[in-house]
Design a protein around this motif. Structure first.
Motif, PDB file in Angstrom:
ATOM      1  N   TYR A  45       4.777 -21.090  10.547  1.00 28.49           N
ATOM      2  CA  TYR A  45       5.304 -21.026   8.763  1.00 28.49           C
ATOM      3  C   TYR A  45       4.395 -19.514   8.111  1.00 28.49           C
ATOM      4  CZ  TYR A  45       6.660 -25.492   9.589  1.00 28.49           C
ATOM      5  OH  TYR A  45       7.572 -25.765  10.080  1.00 28.49           O
ATOM      6  N   ASN A  46       3.659 -18.798   8.970  1.00 24.45           N
ATOM      7  CA  ASN A  46       3.380 -17.618   8.195  1.00 24.45           C
ATOM      8  C   ASN A  46       4.099 -16.820   7.578  1.00 24.45           C
ATOM      9  OD1 ASN A  46       3.603 -14.359   9.722  1.00 24.45           O
ATOM     10  ND2 ASN A  46       3.878 -16.438  11.684  1.00 24.45           N
ATOM     11  N   HIS A  47       3.214 -15.955   6.717  1.00 31.56           N
ATOM     12  CA  HIS A  47       3.592 -14.702   5.708  1.00 31.56           C
ATOM     13  C   HIS A  47       2.847 -14.067   5.679  1.00 31.56           C
ATOM     14  CE1 HIS A  47       6.670 -17.595   3.584  1.00 31.56           C
ATOM     15  NE2 HIS A  47       5.997 -18.648   4.189  1.00 31.56           N
ATOM     16  N   ALA A  48       2.711 -13.473   6.925  1.00 31.60           N
ATOM     17  CA  ALA A  48       1.712 -12.599   7.200  1.00 31.60           C
ATOM     18  C   ALA A  48       2.712 -10.985   7.568  1.00 31.60           C
ATOM     19  CB  ALA A  48       0.357 -12.442   8.543  1.00 31.60           C
ATOM     20  N   TYR A  49       2.224 -10.133   7.681  1.00 32.03           N
ATOM     21  CA  TYR A  49       2.844  -9.076   7.938  1.00 32.03           C
ATOM     22  C   TYR A  49       2.583  -8.031   9.185  1.00 32.03           C
ATOM     23  CZ  TYR A  49       4.338  -9.436   3.176  1.00 32.03           C
ATOM     24  OH  TYR A  49       4.766  -9.940   2.127  1.00 32.03           O
ATOM     25  N   LEU A  50       3.773  -8.101  10.158  1.00 36.20           N
ATOM     26  CA  LEU A  50       3.569  -7.172  11.363  1.00 36.20           C
ATOM     27  C   LEU A  50       2.716  -5.862  11.184  1.00 36.20           C
ATOM     28  CD1 LEU A  50       3.248  -7.177  14.474  1.00 36.20           C
ATOM     29  CD2 LEU A  50       5.742  -6.394  13.668  1.00 36.20           C
ATOM     30  N   THR A  51       1.995  -5.010  11.317  1.00 34.25           N
ATOM     31  CA  THR A  51       1.430  -4.195  11.297  1.00 34.25           C
ATOM     32  C   THR A  51       1.114  -3.653  12.600  1.00 34.25           C
ATOM     33  OG1 THR A  51      -0.556  -5.118   9.165  1.00 34.25           O
ATOM     34  CG2 THR A  51      -1.324  -3.130  10.929  1.00 34.25           C
ATOM     35  N   VAL A  52       1.151  -1.759  12.426  1.00 35.18           N
ATOM     36  CA  VAL A  52       0.693  -1.661  13.733  1.00 35.18           C
ATOM     37  C   VAL A  52      -0.435   0.157  13.367  1.00 35.18           C
ATOM     38  CG1 VAL A  52       3.114  -1.620  14.273  1.00 35.18           C
ATOM     39  CG2 VAL A  52       2.782   0.602  13.065  1.00 35.18           C
ATOM     40  N   LYS A  53      -1.041   0.080  14.770  1.00 35.79           N
ATOM     41  CA  LYS A  53      -2.206   1.378  14.447  1.00 35.79           C
ATOM     42  C   LYS A  53      -2.009   2.257  15.351  1.00 35.79           C
ATOM     43  CE  LYS A  53      -6.630   2.069  15.382  1.00 35.79           C
ATOM     44  NZ  LYS A  53      -7.839   1.368  16.212  1.00 35.79           N
ATOM     45  N   ARG A  54      -1.896   3.441  14.035  1.00 38.60           N
ATOM     46  CA  ARG A  54      -1.224   4.741  15.027  1.00 38.60           C
ATOM     47  C   ARG A  54      -1.902   5.443  14.398  1.00 38.60           C
ATOM     48  NH1 ARG A  54       3.680   4.472  11.260  1.00 38.60           N
ATOM     49  NH2 ARG A  54       5.253   3.206  11.717  1.00 38.60           N
ATOM     50  N   ALA A  55      -2.792   6.508  15.850  1.00 38.56           N
ATOM     51  CA  ALA A  55      -4.097   6.676  15.690  1.00 38.56           C
ATOM     52  C   ALA A  55      -4.992   6.463  14.849  1.00 38.56           C
ATOM     53  CB  ALA A  55      -3.487   8.210  15.260  1.00 38.56           C
ATOM     54  N   ASP A  56      -5.830   6.777  13.753  1.00 36.05           N
ATOM     55  CA  ASP A  56      -6.386   5.853  12.945  1.00 36.05           C
ATOM     56  C   ASP A  56      -5.913   4.805  12.024  1.00 36.05           C
ATOM     57  OD1 ASP A  56      -8.763   6.311  15.034  1.00 36.05           O
ATOM     58  OD2 ASP A  56      -9.717   7.529  14.392  1.00 36.05           O
ATOM     59  N   GLU A  57      -4.751   5.193  12.071  1.00 40.83           N
ATOM     60  CA  GLU A  57      -3.673   4.565  10.401  1.00 40.83           C
ATOM     61  C   GLU A  57      -3.753   3.628  10.780  1.00 40.83           C
ATOM     62  OE1 GLU A  57      -3.281   8.529   7.268  1.00 40.83           O
ATOM     63  OE2 GLU A  57      -1.803   7.914   9.296  1.00 40.83           O
ATOM     64  N   PHE A  58      -3.108   2.605   9.593  1.00 39.85           N
ATOM     65  CA  PHE A  58      -2.626   1.293  10.283  1.00 39.85           C
ATOM     66  C   PHE A  58      -1.241   1.341   8.973  1.00 39.85           C
ATOM     67  CE2 PHE A  58      -6.455   0.198  11.271  1.00 39.85           C
ATOM     68  CZ  PHE A  58      -6.420  -0.659  12.689  1.00 39.85           C
ATOM     69  N   PHE A  59       0.218   0.643   9.381  1.00 39.56           N
ATOM     70  CA  PHE A  59       1.336   0.852   8.499  1.00 39.56           C
ATOM     71  C   PHE A  59       1.391  -0.758   8.752  1.00 39.56           C
ATOM     72  CE2 PHE A  59       0.398   4.962   9.653  1.00 39.56           C
ATOM     73  CZ  PHE A  59       0.211   5.781   8.984  1.00 39.56           C
ATOM     74  N   ILE A  60       1.972  -1.329   7.645  1.00 42.64           N
ATOM     75  CA  ILE A  60       2.888  -3.056   7.523  1.00 42.64           C
ATOM     76  C   ILE A  60       3.919  -1.921   8.274  1.00 42.64           C
ATOM     77  CG2 ILE A  60       3.799  -4.685   6.476  1.00 42.64           C
ATOM     78  CD1 ILE A  60       1.370  -4.826   4.449  1.00 42.64           C
ATOM     79  N   VAL A  61       4.859  -2.984   8.898  1.00 41.79           N
ATOM     80  CA  VAL A  61       6.401  -2.372   9.323  1.00 41.79           C
ATOM     81  C   VAL A  61       7.304  -3.158   9.410  1.00 41.79           C
ATOM     82  CG1 VAL A  61       5.360  -0.542  10.432  1.00 41.79           C
ATOM     83  CG2 VAL A  61       5.452  -2.671  12.098  1.00 41.79           C
ATOM     84  N   LYS A  62       8.731  -2.637   9.571  1.00 45.44           N
ATOM     85  CA  LYS A  62       9.824  -3.354   9.265  1.00 45.44           C
ATOM     86  C   LYS A  62      10.169  -4.307  10.893  1.00 45.44           C
ATOM     87  CE  LYS A  62      13.661  -2.649   7.275  1.00 45.44           C
ATOM     88  NZ  LYS A  62      15.017  -1.800   7.192  1.00 45.44           N
ATOM     89  N   LYS A  63      10.712  -5.294  11.147  1.00 43.41           N
ATOM     90  CA  LYS A  63      10.846  -6.249  12.428  1.00 43.41           C
ATOM     91  C   LYS A  63      11.413  -5.671  12.448  1.00 43.41           C
ATOM     92  CE  LYS A  63       8.650 -10.228  11.152  1.00 43.41           C
ATOM     93  NZ  LYS A  63       8.325 -11.579  11.513  1.00 43.41           N
TER      94      LYS A  63
END
Length: 119
Positions: free
Chosen positions: A101-119
């Protein structure tokens, strides 16, 4: 790195990509702290980024608020357990990161930056 008993996809949804700022290391190599404007917030707030090594060898990141939704306790030092939950140190309430039942957001790392992304 923790091996989860059961793994579920990220449950949090966003309309557009969200940049995570001020990312800082912690004493644990699987946890970062940062700031982000989550979908339910009007301003940037503290978040926790959890890193998990998946069975296929890939790394996945999940982002959640750094505050427990129950009474706002800081969860940045609370441990991710094998059931996919972080248990708030104040009242032991489970905060779902990788569980059903998680409400965590999928996150990606690009170079040295992090982004919450759409699935």
């Amino acid at each position: 790195m923790l091996t989860l008993d059961t793994y579920y996809p990220a449950g949090g949804r966003v309309e557009h990509e969200i940049k995570i700022i001020d990312v800082k290391s912690t004493q644990r190599d699987d946890v970062l702290i940062a700031m982000a404007k989550l979908p339910s917030a009007s301003v940037e707030k503290p978040v926790v980024i959890y890193r998990q090594l998946l069975a296929n060898g890939e790394t996945e990141y999940r982002t959640v608020s750094a505050r427990c939704p129950h009474q706002g306790a800081d969860i940045t030092d609370d441990k991710l357990n094998a059931d996919g939950n972080v248990y708030c140190s104040l009242h032991r309430r489970p905060i779902c990161i990788f569980s059903e039942y998680n409400h965590a957001y999928l996150t990606v790392k690009r170079a040295d930056e992090f982004f919450i992304v759409k699935k």
